[in-house]
Design an enzyme around this catalytic site. Sequence first.
Site, short mmCIF file in Angstrom:
data_model
loop_
_atom_site.label_atom_id
_atom_site.label_comp_id
_atom_site.label_asym_id
_atom_site.label_seq_id
_atom_site.Cartn_x
_atom_site.Cartn_y
_atom_site.Cartn_z
N SER A 1 -5.36 4.43 -0.62
CA SER A 1 -4.91 3.14 -0.69
C SER A 1 -5.91 2.44 -1.15
O SER A 1 -7.47 2.34 -0.57
CB SER A 1 -4.53 2.55 1.01
OG SER A 1 -4.65 1.32 0.81
N SER A 2 -6.14 1.39 -1.99
CA SER A 2 -7.01 0.53 -2.57
C SER A 2 -7.24 -0.50 -1.64
O SER A 2 -6.53 -1.52 -1.17
CB SER A 2 -6.68 -0.22 -3.99
OG SER A 2 -6.55 0.90 -4.76
N SER B 1 0.86 -1.16 0.25
CA SER B 1 -0.07 -0.09 0.08
C SER B 1 0.90 1.29 -0.08
O SER B 1 1.70 1.49 0.93
CB SER B 1 -0.87 -0.11 1.40
OG SER B 1 -1.96 1.12 1.26
N GLY B 2 0.47 2.22 -0.83
CA GLY B 2 1.32 3.23 -1.01
C GLY B 2 2.65 3.37 -1.80
O GLY B 2 3.35 4.01 -2.13
N GLY C 1 -0.19 -6.24 -2.54
CA GLY C 1 0.93 -7.25 -2.49
C GLY C 1 1.16 -8.00 -1.24
O GLY C 1 0.22 -7.76 -0.20
N GLU D 1 1.64 -9.07 2.56
CA GLU D 1 1.76 -7.96 3.61
C GLU D 1 2.32 -8.67 4.81
O GLU D 1 1.94 -9.89 5.17
CB GLU D 1 0.06 -7.49 3.97
CG GLU D 1 -0.32 -6.72 2.90
CD GLU D 1 -1.31 -6.01 3.18
OE1 GLU D 1 -1.97 -5.04 2.41
OE2 GLU D 1 -2.24 -6.43 4.36
N ASN E 1 -0.78 5.16 3.12
CA ASN E 1 -1.18 5.65 1.74
C ASN E 1 -2.42 6.77 2.17
O ASN E 1 -3.38 6.08 2.77
CB ASN E 1 -1.30 4.49 0.66
CG ASN E 1 -1.52 5.10 -0.61
OD1 ASN E 1 -1.44 5.96 -0.89
ND2 ASN E 1 -1.93 3.92 -1.42
N THR F 1 -2.13 2.15 -7.88
CA THR F 1 -3.23 2.70 -8.65
C THR F 1 -2.95 3.59 -9.41
O THR F 1 -3.49 3.64 -10.42
CB THR F 1 -4.11 3.34 -7.25
OG1 THR F 1 -4.52 2.31 -6.41
CG2 THR F 1 -5.59 3.96 -8.05
#
Length: 999
Positions: free
Chosen positions: A160-161, A107-108, A384, A386, A157, A112
Amino acid sequence: MEGALTARDKVGVQDFVLLDAYTSESAFLDNLRKRFSENLIYTYIGTLLVSVNPYQELGIYTVSQMELYQGVNFFELPPHIYAIADNAYRMMCSELNNHFILISGESGAGKTEASKKILQYFAVTCPMTKSLQIARDRLLLSNPVLEAFGNAKTLRNDNSSRFGKYMDIQFDYKGVPVGGHIISYLIEKSRVVYQNQGERNFHIFYQLLEGGEEELLASLGLERDPQLYKYLSQGHCAKESSINDKNDWKTVSSAFSVIDFTEDDLENLFGIIASVLHLGNICFEENHQGCATVPDTHEIKWISKLLGVHPSILLEALTHRKIEAKTEEVICPLTLELSVYARDAMAKAVYGRTFTWLVNKINSSLVNKDFTKKTVIGLLDIYGFEVFDKNGFEQFCINYCNEKLQQLLIERTLKAEQAEYEMEGIEWEPIQYFNNKIICDLVEERHKGIISILDEECIRPGPATDLSFLEKLEEKVGKHAHFQTRKLAGPKGRKRIGWMEFRLCHYAGEVTYCTKGFLEKNNDLLYRHLKEVLCRSKNRILKECFLVAELENRRRPPTVGTQFKNSLSSLLEILISKEPSYIRCIKPNDRKEPSKFDDLLIRHQIKYLGLMEHLRVRRAGFAYRRKYEHFLQRTKLIMTTISLFTSRTKIFIRFPRTLFATEDAFEFSKHQLVARIQAKYKACLERREYVKKRQAAIRLEAHWRGALARKAAQRRTWAVRTVRKFIKGFINRNKPLCPDNEEFIVFVRKNYILNLRYHVPKNVLDKSWLRPPGILENASDLLRKMCTRNLVRKYCCGITAERKALMQQKVVTSELFRGKKEGYAEVLSQPFANSRIDEGDINPKVLQLISTEKIQYGIPVIKYDRKGFKARQRQLLLTQKAAYVVELARIKQKIEYSTLKGVSTSSLSDGILVIHVSPEDHKQKGDAILRCEHVFEAVTKLVMLLKRGNVVNVVQGSLQFYIRPGKKGTIVFDTGPEEQVYKDKNGQLTVVSVRTKSS
C-alpha cells in the site's frame, strides 16, 4: 467497440455510457460483474477508465499487447490501460500540450500497479536513443525505491502506498522521454512509530534486515530478527509469505546504483534507517521525582554514532525540554509520557524529512539539462476516498483531497462535453448536472473552515484539547448544512454520532470523524532541544534536512493541515494547466482472491469514486458519437434502414438501444451478404478445381496403371528367383556353408534368433527354451548358458544386504529342522523379524543391568518351573554373550553361551524349547524350559549367536532335562485333538500338540 456489442448479454458493454439504465447502480454493478467474470477488468465511462484489480496474472501486459494499442484510435480496440496511455501520448505529440493521468481508488485497488504499467508502456513504445536510455531506466527504477521507503503492508494491501505521488514524465519534441520530476504528498509518518494489528512498517526496514550483508548490519548495530525492534513488531506480522524482502532488497540496491546514489549517500541513508530502529528500542523509566530516565544507554550510543551527535546531548534532549524565556533558557525534565512522545516525534521527523530528501535526490537524477521546451505527461497516484469504522485526521485530509479532485473531474468533464456540443452546433444545457459541483464547492468551503479552526486551536494561548476544538467547530460552522455533531443532530442522528465526533456530508456520502488526536497530528511538533541536536548532526543527509537557519526562525512552523492544504492547491494548479485522463481503480474483495466479486464492497467504491455521477454527466446529452467517415465505413450496408441525428462532423446517437439495434441490423445484414458472396465465390473456385482435378486424374491414372504393371512383373520375377534359392538351400542345409545354402542358413538363424527373443526365460527357475533347428543346436546351448548366467547374476545383484542376512538365517533353519520338525515348510515363506520385542517394552532396569551388551533379539516366552511346571510369562533376550530370561524388572536366569550345553526341541509342531546348561555349573539352577510362538526363529537366532555346530537336538517322544545339578526330569511329547501342556500323574511334563496337515 461496436463489434463487441453483439456479445453484450454475456460480457456486458465496454462503455458504461451505453447502458440503457444508466441511472441504476444495480445495472452498473451487473455490467461490471459480467466483465469481471470473463477476466475483462477494464471498462470505459466515456474516456474515463474503470479498472478492477484481478489479483492474478492475465497475460494482457505483453510487448505484443503494447504494440497492438500503439497509435490506434481510442475506441477502436477493447478498453485497456494502454489505450489511456497511448491516447495521452498521441494527443501530447500532435497538439504539443501537457497531459496528466489521475489514478485513484482504495488501498489494494491496483493504483501503484496501474502507474507501473503506464511507465512500462512509455518505456517500450516511445522512441529511444542510447544516450536517453539512462533517463528511462531511472524513471522506471525510481518506483522500487519510492515503494521501499513509502509503501507498507496494511490490512487491505500488501504493498500500500502510504503517500500521494505526482510524477511528471518529460518528452522532447520528438516524443522521446528525456527526464522527470516527482512530488510527494502527506507521507504517513505515524506508521514509523505505530502499526495496527496485521500491518507492517515501511518496507525498507524489513528489506534492510533481511537482505543486508552481515558487514553492513554489524556496522549499523542491527540484527536480522525484526521482532527485536519495537517499531517493527507491533503489528505482529514482520514476516509475510507474500512479500520477499530479500529479493526486494536486491532490486532496491541495483536501483540505487542506476539512480546515481554514491557510497557516501547510502552510508548516511542506512545510518538514518538504523537510527530510527534504535530509537524505538530506547526504554524510559520514571525516577522517584516522576521524571524520565534512560537506564540502558546502549541504543543511545548507536544512534549517536550513526547520526554523528554527542551521546550525552542526545540523552538530555530526549529526557529534557528547553523552554526559552525573554532573557534566559530553562531546561526542564520531561515526564515518562513526554519522553516517549519526544522519542517518537524525533523518529517521525527524521524519517519524514529523509523521505523528502530521497524524492529530491531522485529528482536531481531525473532532471534534464537540455532547457529547450518540453511537453509532459503527469501521473497522479493518490489515495481514494476513505471511510473506516474509525476515521481520523488522515481520513479528513484524504477526503478533502478527493473532494477537490472530484470537483476538478466534474468541471473538466462538463467543460469538455459543452465544448464538443458547441463545436458540433448542438444545444445542450446540463444545468441539473451542476448539482454535484455545487456540493463540492460547499464542501471545499467547509473543509477550509475546519482546517482554519484547527490551526487556531493549535496556536492559541491556553490549554487546547480535541474537545475544545470540537466545541469551536460547533460554534463556527455549526450552521453549515453539511456539518453535524451529536449536539447539533436531531434525536435520531444523535445515536450514531459520538461525543468526540463530527459528521460531514461529502459528494460520496456522509463520513463521521473522531476528533481524538486531531490537534496532536496537526501540530506534529518536534521539541526545539531535539531539533538543535539534529541540526548539528554530522550525517550529511540530516544536515540537508535540518538546517541551522530553522533555529534562528522563531516563528511557529506551519501545521500539517496548512501544509497539506497548500500542497493540494499547488497540485490543482498543476492539474488545471494540463489535459486530463482518469483511471478509477476498484478492489473486488478484501481477501485478495482472484475471481471473487464482492457486491457490497464494490457498490461502496462505486459510490465513493463518484462513478455514477460521472456517468450521469456523460449521459446528459448523447450516449454515442463517432466521426462520419468511421461510422459510415462500418455501417454503410444498412444506412438506408436507420435514421440518426447528425451534426457538423459527427454522428450522434442519444439512446444506447438505437446503437444496439443498429449493430444487430449490421450483424444480420453482414452475415447475409457474406453468405451470398461466399456461395458465389465457392462455386467459382469449385468449378475451376473440378476441371483441374479431372484432367490431372486422367493423366495420373494412365501413368499409374503402367507403373503398377511394371512393378507387378518385377515382383513376380523376384519371387521366382527367391523360391528357387530357398528350395536349393533346404536340400543342401546339412552341408557345410556354401553358395547353395548360404541364404537359407542365414534366414534360419535370423528367424530363430528373432523368435527366441519372445521365449527367453524370465527367471532362474524357468527351464523352458525354444527348440532350435539342427544346424543351431550348439549355438542354442551356448545362448542358453549365457541367459542362465545372466539371470543368476541379475538375481544375485538384486539381493539386498537385509534379504541376504534373512536368507542366511533361513539356510541355518533348513540345516537344523528340514525333515526333522513339523511346521518347517510353513516357516520358509514367513520372514524372520529382527526382534519380537521393542526396546520400549523392556523394563529400563533390565536395560540398565545389561547395558554393556547390545540386545540382538528378544521374544516373549512362557517359562515352565522345573518343579511344578507352572507356566509364567517371561522375556527371552539374546545378546552377543548370553541369553537372559527376564521377569519384569528382574533377570531370572542368565545363561552364558560358553556354559550352554545344547538346545532341544521336539519333532512335533509345539513351541517347546529347552536350553541345556552344564550340570557342573553350580551357578545355574537347571535347564530352562521355554515355550514361544516363533520357535524356529528363536532357535535359529540363538544358534547363529552361539557360532557353534551340533547344538540343536530335535527329539521324538521325550527328552531329559536337569531340574538341578544331579536331578533329571522328563518332558513327554504327544499329539492330540487340541494343544495342552500339563503335569501328568508320573510327575512328568506332557506336551500335546495338534498334528499339522502337511505331516
